[in-house]
Write a protein that holds these residues in place. Structure first.
Motif, PDB file in Angstrom:
ATOM      1  N   VAL A 199       0.839  -1.195   0.000  1.00 12.46           N
ATOM      2  CA  VAL A 199       0.000   0.000   0.000  1.00 12.46           C
ATOM      3  C   VAL A 199       0.875   1.246   0.000  1.00 12.46           C
ATOM      4  O   VAL A 199       1.808   1.360   0.795  1.00 12.46           O
ATOM      5  CB  VAL A 199      -0.932   0.019   1.235  1.00 12.46           C
ATOM      6  CG1 VAL A 199      -1.783   1.283   1.245  1.00 12.46           C
ATOM      7  CG2 VAL A 199      -1.804  -1.223   1.264  1.00 12.46           C
TER       8      VAL A 199
ATOM      9  N   THR B 261       0.460   5.506   0.072  1.00  8.13           N
ATOM     10  CA  THR B 261      -0.436   6.648   0.256  1.00  8.13           C
ATOM     11  C   THR B 261       0.141   7.823  -0.527  1.00  8.13           C
ATOM     12  O   THR B 261       1.295   8.200  -0.301  1.00  8.13           O
ATOM     13  CB  THR B 261      -0.565   7.003   1.743  1.00  8.13           C
ATOM     14  OG1 THR B 261      -1.019   5.840   2.446  1.00  8.13           O
ATOM     15  CG2 THR B 261      -1.547   8.143   1.948  1.00  8.13           C
TER      16      THR B 261
ATOM     17  N   GLU C 276      -9.962   7.325  -1.853  1.00  3.75           N
ATOM     18  CA  GLU C 276     -10.014   6.644  -3.146  1.00  3.75           C
ATOM     19  C   GLU C 276      -8.827   5.688  -3.255  1.00  3.75           C
ATOM     20  O   GLU C 276      -7.771   5.928  -2.672  1.00  3.75           O
ATOM     21  CB  GLU C 276      -9.957   7.656  -4.290  1.00  3.75           C
ATOM     22  CG  GLU C 276     -11.109   8.633  -4.277  1.00  3.75           C
ATOM     23  CD  GLU C 276     -10.888   9.787  -5.232  1.00  3.75           C
ATOM     24  OE1 GLU C 276     -11.872  10.161  -5.894  1.00  3.75           O
ATOM     25  OE2 GLU C 276      -9.760  10.309  -5.318  1.00  3.75           O
ATOM     26  N   GLN C 277      -9.036   4.628  -4.011  1.00  2.05           N
ATOM     27  CA  GLN C 277      -7.969   3.653  -4.208  1.00  2.05           C
ATOM     28  C   GLN C 277      -7.862   3.254  -5.671  1.00  2.05           C
ATOM     29  O   GLN C 277      -8.856   3.215  -6.395  1.00  2.05           O
ATOM     30  CB  GLN C 277      -8.215   2.388  -3.394  1.00  2.05           C
ATOM     31  CG  GLN C 277      -8.083   2.571  -1.917  1.00  2.05           C
ATOM     32  CD  GLN C 277      -8.223   1.264  -1.161  1.00  2.05           C
ATOM     33  OE1 GLN C 277      -8.912   0.350  -1.600  1.00  2.05           O
ATOM     34  NE2 GLN C 277      -7.580   1.188  -0.022  1.00  2.05           N
ATOM     35  N   LYS C 278      -6.636   2.960  -6.047  1.00  4.44           N
ATOM     36  CA  LYS C 278      -6.345   2.394  -7.365  1.00  4.44           C
ATOM     37  C   LYS C 278      -5.566   1.111  -7.079  1.00  4.44           C
ATOM     38  O   LYS C 278      -4.590   1.129  -6.336  1.00  4.44           O
ATOM     39  CB  LYS C 278      -5.515   3.361  -8.190  1.00  4.44           C
ATOM     40  CG  LYS C 278      -5.076   2.827  -9.529  1.00  4.44           C
ATOM     41  CD  LYS C 278      -4.183   3.845 -10.241  1.00  4.44           C
ATOM     42  CE  LYS C 278      -3.474   3.198 -11.409  1.00  4.44           C
ATOM     43  NZ  LYS C 278      -2.460   4.086 -11.971  1.00  4.44           N
ATOM     44  N   ILE C 279      -6.007  -0.005  -7.655  1.00  5.94           N
ATOM     45  CA  ILE C 279      -5.376  -1.296  -7.372  1.00  5.94           C
ATOM     46  C   ILE C 279      -4.849  -1.909  -8.664  1.00  5.94           C
ATOM     47  O   ILE C 279      -5.569  -2.017  -9.656  1.00  5.94           O
ATOM     48  CB  ILE C 279      -6.370  -2.267  -6.704  1.00  5.94           C
ATOM     49  CG1 ILE C 279      -6.878  -1.663  -5.392  1.00  5.94           C
ATOM     50  CG2 ILE C 279      -5.723  -3.627  -6.470  1.00  5.94           C
ATOM     51  CD1 ILE C 279      -7.987  -2.455  -4.728  1.00  5.94           C
TER      52      ILE C 279
ATOM     53  N   VAL D  95      -1.613  -1.273  -4.050  1.00  2.00           N
ATOM     54  CA  VAL D  95      -2.742  -0.396  -3.761  1.00  2.00           C
ATOM     55  C   VAL D  95      -2.243   1.022  -3.520  1.00  2.00           C
ATOM     56  O   VAL D  95      -1.391   1.249  -2.662  1.00  2.00           O
ATOM     57  CB  VAL D  95      -3.516  -0.883  -2.509  1.00  2.00           C
ATOM     58  CG1 VAL D  95      -4.698   0.023  -2.214  1.00  2.00           C
ATOM     59  CG2 VAL D  95      -3.948  -2.332  -2.677  1.00  2.00           C
ATOM     60  N   GLU D  96      -2.780   1.952  -4.281  1.00  2.00           N
ATOM     61  CA  GLU D  96      -2.509   3.371  -4.041  1.00  2.00           C
ATOM     62  C   GLU D  96      -3.754   3.966  -3.391  1.00  2.00           C
ATOM     63  O   GLU D  96      -4.863   3.761  -3.870  1.00  2.00           O
ATOM     64  CB  GLU D  96      -2.246   4.110  -5.353  1.00  2.00           C
ATOM     65  CG  GLU D  96      -0.964   3.711  -6.037  1.00  2.00           C
ATOM     66  CD  GLU D  96      -0.791   4.459  -7.341  1.00  2.00           C
ATOM     67  OE1 GLU D  96       0.065   5.354  -7.394  1.00  2.00           O
ATOM     68  OE2 GLU D  96      -1.530   4.154  -8.297  1.00  2.00           O
ATOM     69  N   SER D  97      -3.560   4.673  -2.289  1.00  2.00           N
ATOM     70  CA  SER D  97      -4.672   5.324  -1.591  1.00  2.00           C
ATOM     71  C   SER D  97      -4.379   6.807  -1.489  1.00  2.00           C
ATOM     72  O   SER D  97      -3.225   7.202  -1.334  1.00  2.00           O
ATOM     73  CB  SER D  97      -4.826   4.755  -0.178  1.00  2.00           C
ATOM     74  OG  SER D  97      -5.161   3.400  -0.229  1.00  2.00           O
TER      75      SER D  97
END
Length: 100
Positions: free
Chosen positions: A9, A11, A48-51, A41-43
């Motif tokens: 992850v 951020t 919001e998240q982009k996986i 995973v970008e949060s």
């Protein structure tokens, strides 16, 4: 580990493509854990998240990690003691404090 997947992850304020360094980092985690997949995973602060999901790639790990580590080791195994000392002097070891 049961699903053979690691989750990494990050951020960030803005989503972006996974960098080569981040991908290599994930491959190292996958190698250590024996996992075959990674969920990157970008949060952001808005929740919001982009996986991105990607799979273990033995060839990429070999060329991007193991081959480069081997080259590094071979290079520095062959230098003289004086060359080693010269390289080590670039770092400020006197600024490392003993915490004991």
């Amino acid at each position: 580990k049961e699903k053979s997947t690691i989750i990494e992850v990050k951020t960030r304020s803005n989503f972006r493509q996974i960098s080569k360094q981040e991908r290599i980092q994930c491959f190292c985690y996958m190698y250590i854990t024996g996992c075959k997949y990674c969920l990157f995973v970008e949060s952001n602060s808005n929740g919001e998240q982009k996986i991105l999901r990607f799979e273990w790639d033995e060839d990429e790990f070999q060329t991007e990690v193991l081959d480069k580590l081997n080259d590094f080791v071979e290079k520095y195994r062959q230098i003289s003691e004086s060359e080693f000392i010269s390289q080590a002097k670039k770092y400020k070891y006197d600024q490392i404090y003993d915490i004991n």
